[in-house]
Write a protein that holds these residues in place. Structure first.
Motif, short mmCIF file in Angstrom:
data_model
loop_
_atom_site.label_atom_id
_atom_site.label_comp_id
_atom_site.label_asym_id
_atom_site.label_seq_id
_atom_site.Cartn_x
_atom_site.Cartn_y
_atom_site.Cartn_z
N VAL A 175 14.41 -10.98 9.48
CA VAL A 175 14.71 -9.40 10.18
C VAL A 175 13.57 -8.47 9.91
CG1 VAL A 175 15.90 -7.25 10.59
CG2 VAL A 175 17.08 -9.72 10.54
N PRO A 176 12.31 -8.39 10.77
CA PRO A 176 11.38 -7.25 10.66
C PRO A 176 11.87 -6.06 10.14
CG PRO A 176 11.04 -8.44 12.64
CD PRO A 176 12.57 -8.68 12.16
N CYS A 177 11.17 -5.29 9.16
CA CYS A 177 11.72 -4.12 8.65
C CYS A 177 10.23 -3.28 8.20
CB CYS A 177 12.48 -4.25 7.62
SG CYS A 177 12.03 -4.92 6.12
N LEU A 178 10.47 -1.88 7.47
CA LEU A 178 9.63 -1.16 7.24
C LEU A 178 9.97 -0.95 5.76
CD1 LEU A 178 8.69 1.30 10.03
CD2 LEU A 178 7.50 -0.68 9.68
N VAL A 179 8.79 -0.98 5.05
CA VAL A 179 9.29 -0.66 3.48
C VAL A 179 8.12 0.44 3.06
CG1 VAL A 179 9.13 -1.61 1.14
CG2 VAL A 179 9.90 -3.05 3.06
N TYR A 180 8.70 1.44 2.59
CA TYR A 180 8.03 2.57 1.90
C TYR A 180 7.81 2.47 0.56
CZ TYR A 180 6.25 7.36 0.97
OH TYR A 180 5.87 8.39 0.62
N VAL A 181 6.54 2.87 0.06
CA VAL A 181 6.63 3.08 -1.55
C VAL A 181 5.39 4.19 -1.79
CG1 VAL A 181 6.79 0.33 -2.04
CG2 VAL A 181 4.24 1.42 -1.59
N PRO A 182 5.90 5.15 -2.71
CA PRO A 182 5.31 6.16 -2.60
C PRO A 182 3.78 6.16 -3.56
CG PRO A 182 6.84 6.21 -4.53
CD PRO A 182 7.15 4.79 -3.64
N VAL A 183 3.61 5.04 -4.40
CA VAL A 183 2.11 4.57 -4.66
C VAL A 183 2.18 3.08 -4.49
CG1 VAL A 183 2.23 6.31 -6.38
CG2 VAL A 183 3.32 4.16 -6.90
N GLU A 184 1.04 2.83 -4.52
CA GLU A 184 0.51 1.13 -4.45
C GLU A 184 1.23 0.37 -5.41
OE1 GLU A 184 -3.30 -1.34 -5.38
OE2 GLU A 184 -3.64 -0.23 -3.84
N GLN A 185 1.83 -0.59 -5.09
CA GLN A 185 2.65 -1.52 -6.12
C GLN A 185 2.58 -2.95 -5.86
OE1 GLN A 185 6.61 -0.37 -7.01
NE2 GLN A 185 6.40 1.62 -5.83
N LYS A 186 2.30 -3.78 -6.58
CA LYS A 186 2.05 -5.32 -6.53
C LYS A 186 3.19 -5.88 -6.65
CE LYS A 186 -2.95 -5.68 -7.46
NZ LYS A 186 -3.96 -6.38 -8.22
N VAL A 187 3.70 -6.78 -5.98
CA VAL A 187 4.77 -7.71 -6.28
C VAL A 187 4.57 -9.04 -6.58
CG1 VAL A 187 6.91 -8.62 -4.75
CG2 VAL A 187 6.36 -6.08 -4.66
N GLN A 188 5.21 -9.66 -7.59
CA GLN A 188 4.93 -11.10 -7.69
C GLN A 188 6.34 -11.63 -8.10
OE1 GLN A 188 1.59 -11.50 -10.55
NE2 GLN A 188 0.05 -12.18 -9.09
N ILE A 189 7.34 -12.01 -7.68
CA ILE A 189 8.55 -12.51 -7.91
C ILE A 189 8.63 -14.14 -7.69
CG2 ILE A 189 9.72 -10.23 -7.33
CD1 ILE A 189 10.57 -11.33 -4.71
N ASN A 190 9.61 -14.65 -8.36
CA ASN A 190 9.96 -15.98 -8.33
C ASN A 190 11.46 -16.22 -7.90
OD1 ASN A 190 7.30 -17.49 -8.94
ND2 ASN A 190 7.57 -16.33 -10.86
N LEU A 191 11.84 -16.88 -6.94
CA LEU A 191 13.24 -16.97 -6.51
C LEU A 191 13.62 -18.50 -6.47
CD1 LEU A 191 12.87 -14.51 -3.43
CD2 LEU A 191 13.59 -14.14 -5.78
N GLU A 199 0.84 -1.29 0.16
CA GLU A 199 -0.09 0.02 0.17
C GLU A 199 0.79 1.29 0.03
OE1 GLU A 199 -3.13 -0.39 -0.11
OE2 GLU A 199 -3.30 -2.51 0.24
N LYS A 200 0.37 2.11 -0.62
CA LYS A 200 0.97 3.58 -0.36
C LYS A 200 1.60 3.98 1.07
CE LYS A 200 0.64 8.50 -1.45
NZ LYS A 200 -0.33 9.59 -2.05
N GLY A 201 2.68 4.36 1.26
CA GLY A 201 3.28 4.49 2.49
C GLY A 201 3.97 3.57 3.02
N TRP A 202 4.00 3.47 4.22
CA TRP A 202 5.04 2.41 5.00
C TRP A 202 4.15 1.14 5.35
CZ3 TRP A 202 9.92 3.01 5.71
CH2 TRP A 202 10.54 4.42 5.74
N ASN A 203 4.71 -0.18 4.92
CA ASN A 203 4.31 -1.49 5.12
C ASN A 203 5.49 -2.34 6.16
OD1 ASN A 203 2.05 -1.82 2.65
ND2 ASN A 203 3.83 -0.27 2.25
#
Length: 360
Positions: A287-303, A236-240
């Motif tokens: 390790v818990p952390c905070l992630v900031y995004v300026p706009v809503e973004q969807k993540v779908q990655i394969n590792l 979501e936009k803002g901190w996650n």
């Protein structure tokens, strides 16, 4: 007086015969070589010059003998040749010829030997080459080994297969390897003709890599050390708040203009909470952390083959969870606006999987 002269002449002849009797022709010298196959016969003959000599000789006495009758046997012989039989393969076995005779009134001898090689009647295998000398496999996998047998005209080109640890990997009579459990084994391919030739292939079997999906919807309680991971989340936009079992950075997540932060300090003044943080490039697994995004973004990655931890590292201010967790009252969670933390008011408050909260 006349009879005395005759006696004297006879004595001289005997003495002369004695002198010549110790003269030998070609004493124990090599006269030739021959090859005979196991179970077959061959003829070994004196040289033509020696045969001509014996045709002019008288009182001929001769013998042929084998150095090793278990390798070379004499079937028949004359003064000129011997018929031999190969009994078992050998690179060298001497065949001796001894002959005594008189020629022009003189006693002579011939003493020769011949180098005999006994070849196997059937061509043996001299080398085996496998299509692979080493291989890595996953449990449940299969691998076809094939053997090339040399020489191509070997009489018996059949091979047998053996696994030194059949509990790790088995092999069938046709060279098909089946991986059964983690570990290592050596596959041996041996010639069936008794030549002693063989070739090996070292097999290492690994447990299969699990396929797991990490999302906000489903938590994980049994996390392997290595897995192929599919990670899905809408930021979501803002901190996650984020807590993942693998190490992350903004580039890995594919987020645009994102910031990742670790908490340094939390202060509460009345109902307000003040947080200081440090922006970092990378966060280690768990390790818990905070992630900031300026706009809503969807993540779908394969590792692929990513290293994982089984539990969150909750030594810091943020406490992470891998499964939905009841945190109760008096804890701080990010508010829906992504700009502030809100205190939980109910004993039934929860933290969703792969997120984090602050324990008051």
């Amino acid at each position: 007086m006349k009879s005395v002269e005759c006696f004297f002449k006879m004595i001289m002849l005997v003495l002369a015969g004695t002198i010549y009797s110790i003269q030998v022709a070609n004493a124990q010298v090599k006269d030739g070589e021959a090859t005979v196959y196991e179970g077959k016969t061959a003829t070994v003959s004196l040289g033509a010059a020696y045969q001509r000599t014996l045709r002019q000789a008288t009182n001929i006495s001769y013998s042929w003998r084998s150095e090793n009758v278990s390798c070379v046997a004499i079937k028949s012989s004359t003064k000129d040749y011997a018929v031999i039989e190969g009994k078992k393969p050998v690179s060298s076995c001497r065949l001796y010829y001894d002959c005594q005779y008189f020629i022009d009134g003189f006693f002579r001898t011939m003493n020769f030997y011949y180098e005999i090689t006994v070849e196997a009647s059937t061509v043996k295998v001299t080398r085996i080459l496998l299509n692979q000398s080493a291989a890595d496999m996953d449990v449940g996998g299969k691998l076809q080994l094939s053997a090339t047998v040399y020489p191509t005209n070997a009489a018996n080109r059949n091979v047998s297969w053996f696994s030194s640890n059949a509990a790790v990997a088995s092999i069938n009579p046709y060279g098909l390897v089946t991986a059964l459990s983690a570990g290592s084994t050596t596959i041996t391919c041996s010639a069936a003709d008794g030549s002693g030739q063989y070739a090996t292939c070292r097999i290492i079997v690994r447990s299969p890599v699990q396929e797991i999906v990490i999302s906000d919807e489903v938590g994980l309680t049994d996390i392997p050390s290595v897995a192929n991971v599919r990670y899905e989340r809408t930021f979501e936009k803002g901190w996650n708040s984020v807590c993942l079992p693998f190490a992350i950075d903004a580039g890995l997540l594919g987020l645009q203009n994102a910031r990742i932060a670790l908490l340094n300090e939390v202060k509460t003044v009345g109902d307000a909470i003040y947080i200081s943080y440090q922006v970092v490039n990378r966060v280690e697994a768990g390790v818990p952390c905070l992630v900031y995004v300026p706009v809503e973004q969807k993540v779908q990655i394969n590792l692929t083959n990513v290293s994982l931890v089984s539990e969150p590292d909750n030594s810091g201010l943020l406490k992470g969870v891998f499964v939905e967790t009841l945190i109760g009252k008096e804890c701080y969670k990010l508010a829906p606006d992504g700009e502030s933390f809100a205190v939980t008011k109910t004993p039934f408050a929860v933290c969703y999987p792969f997120r984090a909260y602050i324990k008051k």
